[in-house]
Design a protein around this motif. Structure first.
Motif, mmCIF file in Angstrom:
data_model
loop_
_atom_site.group_PDB
_atom_site.id
_atom_site.type_symbol
_atom_site.label_atom_id
_atom_site.label_comp_id
_atom_site.label_asym_id
_atom_site.label_seq_id
_atom_site.Cartn_x
_atom_site.Cartn_y
_atom_site.Cartn_z
ATOM 1 N N ASN B 22 0.893 -1.006 -0.200
ATOM 2 C CA ASN B 22 -0.064 -0.131 -0.041
ATOM 3 C C ASN B 22 0.778 1.126 -0.003
ATOM 4 O O ASN B 22 1.952 1.446 0.598
ATOM 5 C CB ASN B 22 -0.995 0.083 1.207
ATOM 6 C CG ASN B 22 -1.800 1.382 1.184
ATOM 7 O OD1 ASN B 22 -1.344 2.415 2.167
ATOM 8 N ND2 ASN B 22 -2.791 1.366 0.760
ATOM 9 N N CYS B 23 0.214 2.329 -0.687
ATOM 10 C CA CYS B 23 0.936 3.533 -0.763
ATOM 11 C C CYS B 23 0.112 4.709 -0.649
ATOM 12 O O CYS B 23 -0.890 4.890 -1.503
ATOM 13 C CB CYS B 23 1.761 3.747 -2.066
ATOM 14 S SG CYS B 23 2.730 5.072 -2.224
ATOM 15 N N SER B 24 -0.009 5.376 0.524
ATOM 16 C CA SER B 24 -0.826 6.815 0.622
ATOM 17 C C SER B 24 -0.182 7.841 0.867
ATOM 18 O O SER B 24 0.949 8.037 0.960
ATOM 19 C CB SER B 24 -1.738 6.310 1.779
ATOM 20 O OG SER B 24 -0.979 6.476 2.918
ATOM 21 N N TYR B 25 -0.932 8.895 0.164
ATOM 22 C CA TYR B 25 -0.217 10.299 -0.191
ATOM 23 C C TYR B 25 -1.312 11.246 0.460
ATOM 24 O O TYR B 25 -2.304 11.061 0.322
ATOM 25 C CB TYR B 25 0.198 10.744 -1.454
ATOM 26 C CG TYR B 25 -1.075 10.460 -2.568
ATOM 27 C CD1 TYR B 25 -1.003 8.924 -3.098
ATOM 28 C CD2 TYR B 25 -1.854 11.439 -2.978
ATOM 29 C CE1 TYR B 25 -2.023 8.702 -3.959
ATOM 30 C CE2 TYR B 25 -2.631 10.909 -3.830
ATOM 31 C CZ TYR B 25 -2.728 9.866 -4.340
ATOM 32 O OH TYR B 25 -3.554 9.674 -5.341
ATOM 33 N N THR B 26 -0.660 12.112 1.045
ATOM 34 C CA THR B 26 -1.535 13.359 1.863
ATOM 35 C C THR B 26 -1.843 14.558 1.182
ATOM 36 O O THR B 26 -2.614 15.349 1.692
ATOM 37 C CB THR B 26 -0.959 13.562 3.102
ATOM 38 O OG1 THR B 26 0.366 13.934 3.214
ATOM 39 C CG2 THR B 26 -0.860 12.205 3.914
ATOM 40 N N VAL B 27 -1.087 15.134 0.275
ATOM 41 C CA VAL B 27 -1.043 16.385 -0.320
ATOM 42 C C VAL B 27 -1.673 16.378 -1.504
ATOM 43 O O VAL B 27 -1.592 15.187 -2.476
ATOM 44 C CB VAL B 27 0.175 16.932 -0.471
ATOM 45 C CG1 VAL B 27 0.084 18.263 -1.118
ATOM 46 C CG2 VAL B 27 0.891 16.981 0.964
ATOM 47 N N SER B 28 -2.776 17.282 -1.966
ATOM 48 C CA SER B 28 -3.520 17.277 -3.228
ATOM 49 C C SER B 28 -2.622 17.810 -4.364
ATOM 50 O O SER B 28 -1.469 17.952 -3.899
ATOM 51 C CB SER B 28 -4.707 18.235 -3.128
ATOM 52 O OG SER B 28 -4.309 19.330 -2.728
ATOM 53 N N GLY B 29 -3.143 17.856 -5.326
ATOM 54 C CA GLY B 29 -2.317 17.966 -6.624
ATOM 55 C C GLY B 29 -1.428 17.095 -6.997
ATOM 56 O O GLY B 29 -0.162 17.464 -7.480
ATOM 57 N N LEU B 30 -1.764 15.852 -7.312
ATOM 58 C CA LEU B 30 -0.964 14.558 -7.600
ATOM 59 C C LEU B 30 -0.664 14.988 -8.930
ATOM 60 O O LEU B 30 -1.601 15.008 -9.809
ATOM 61 C CB LEU B 30 -1.747 13.364 -7.381
ATOM 62 C CG LEU B 30 -0.939 12.199 -7.734
ATOM 63 C CD1 LEU B 30 0.216 11.970 -6.790
ATOM 64 C CD2 LEU B 30 -1.842 10.877 -7.878
ATOM 65 N N ARG B 31 0.503 14.779 -9.514
ATOM 66 C CA ARG B 31 0.827 14.936 -10.832
ATOM 67 C C ARG B 31 1.542 13.542 -11.183
ATOM 68 O O ARG B 31 2.372 13.491 -12.242
ATOM 69 C CB ARG B 31 1.929 16.105 -10.875
ATOM 70 C CG ARG B 31 1.351 17.334 -10.607
ATOM 71 C CD ARG B 31 0.133 17.708 -11.197
ATOM 72 N NE ARG B 31 0.204 17.771 -12.598
ATOM 73 C CZ ARG B 31 0.445 19.276 -13.348
ATOM 74 N NH1 ARG B 31 0.508 20.248 -12.447
ATOM 75 N NH2 ARG B 31 0.371 19.033 -14.814
ATOM 76 N N GLY B 32 1.136 12.499 -10.668
ATOM 77 C CA GLY B 32 1.618 11.300 -10.977
ATOM 78 C C GLY B 32 2.047 10.610 -9.907
ATOM 79 O O GLY B 32 2.792 10.886 -8.829
#
Lengths: 113, 113
Positions: B22-32
């Protein structure tokens, strides 16, 4: 296609000494990155070049680290003076487009004693 | 703060035992969102790029998926040669059309024969 070349492969220095790493990116890749990877951690961006201009060096400890990319091809990363906490693998990567990610070199393992 | 969190930190499987990272990310504005594998003593090796929720990509025994908040790397019937550290950096803009990758610590996968 040749990969990203880095040298030296390993380096051991005493604290307060200086050291330099060299990187030759994939031919035609305009963007070049230097990352620092401490044992057990993910790589951390130090500096990003677009051709021979600096795009991002916000995490580069500028009091002791410097980098240049003359003529927009090869790059060198220098540490002067080195501290014990600089012991890490220094990875160089280059990129042509986002779709294909970065291509990393094998890195230089630096040990500061 | 821009964060990528991977789980578990380490995973040990028997050959043929399928599982997911699993990989989770917390900041919006994902560019890939990227997936890399890293073998000991080597630089990370590019596997996949995912751009939008619902996207999936496959390569041999690996399948990467992306939702709005996380990505999964599914490993089907793994073999010992799949043993490596798997990293999932996210891309953010770093000026103009340039981007930079932010890495987490990764998941150390060990597949026993």
């Amino acid at each position: 296609e040749a990969g990203v070349a880095q040298s030296p492969r390993y380096k051991i220095i005493e604290k307060r000494q200086s050291v330099a790493f060299w990187c030759n990116p994939i031919s035609g890749h305009a963007t070049l990155y230097w990352y620092q990877q401490i044992l057990g951690q993910g790589p951390k961006l130090l500096i990003q070049f677009q051709n021979n201009g600096v795009v991002d060096d916000s995490q580069l400890p500028k009091d002791r680290f410097s980098a240049e990319r003359l003529k927009g091809v090869d790059s060198t990363l220098k540490i002067q003076p080195a501290k014990l906490e600089d012991s890490a693998v220094y990875l160089c990567a280059s990129s042509s487009s986002r779709a294909y990610g970065y291509t990393f070199g094998s890195g230089t393992r630096l040990t500061v004693v | 703060e821009d964060q990528v969190t991977q789980s578990p930190e380490a995973l040990r499987l028997q050959e043929g035992e399928s599982s997911s990272l699993n990989c989770s990310y917390t900041v919006s504005g994902l560019r890939g969102l990227f997936w890399y594998r890293q073998d000991p003593g080597k630089g990370p090796e590019f596997l996949f790029t995912l751009y939008s929720a619902g996207e999936e990509k496959e390569k041999e025994r690996l399948k990467a998926t992306l939702t709005k908040k996380e990505s999964f790397l599914h490993i089907t019937a793994p073999k010992p040669e799949d043993s490596a550290t798997y990293l999932c950096p996210r891309a953010r803009n770093s000026g103009g059309s340039n981007y930079k990758l932010t890495f987490g610590k990764g998941t150390l996968l060990t597949v026993n024969p």
